[in-house]
Design a protein around this motif. Structure first.
Motif: not given
Length: 86
Positions: A3, A12-13, A29-35, A40
Motif C-alpha cells: 500500500r 488508486k488500487t 484493494r483501494y489505496t486510500s482505505t486498504g479495503s 466495496h
C-alpha cells in the motif's frame, strides 16, 4: 506491491497478495482505505446494500429470539416492538 508504494506512485488500487477477510479471492484493494475492491462493490451497489441491510436485520432478530429463549424480559419487549414496526 504494498500500500505504501502504491500511495507514493499515486495509484488508486494495488494488489496485496492476500485474500479479503470476508472471503473474497480478489487481492485488489483501494489505496486510500486498504479495503477490498470486490467487497466495496458488493456493499455499495444498490442491491448489495439492500442485502447487507436485510442480513443485519435478520441477525438482530435472531439475537432477540435467542434472548427470548433464555427468558430475557428485554428481549420480549424488543420482539414486540419489532413486530409492531412491521
Amino acid at each position: 506491491m504494498n500500500r505504501k508504494t502504491a500511495l507514493e506512485l499515486g495509484l488508486k488500487t494495488y494488489t496485496s497478495g492476500t485474500d479479503c477477510k470476508h472471503g473474497h479471492k480478489s487481492p485488489e484493494r483501494y489505496t486510500s482505505t486498504g479495503s477490498c475492491v470486490q467487497r466495496h462493490r458488493e456493499i455499495y451497489s444498490p442491491r448489495g446494500y439492500q442485502r447487507a441491510k436485510q442480513a443485519k436485520t435478520a441477525r438482530a432478530v435472531q439475537t432477540v429470539v435467542l434472548s427470548f429463549a433464555t427468558g430475557s424480559l428485554l428481549a420480549v419487549a424488543l420482539l414486540v416492538l419489532w413486530r409492531a414496526a412491521q
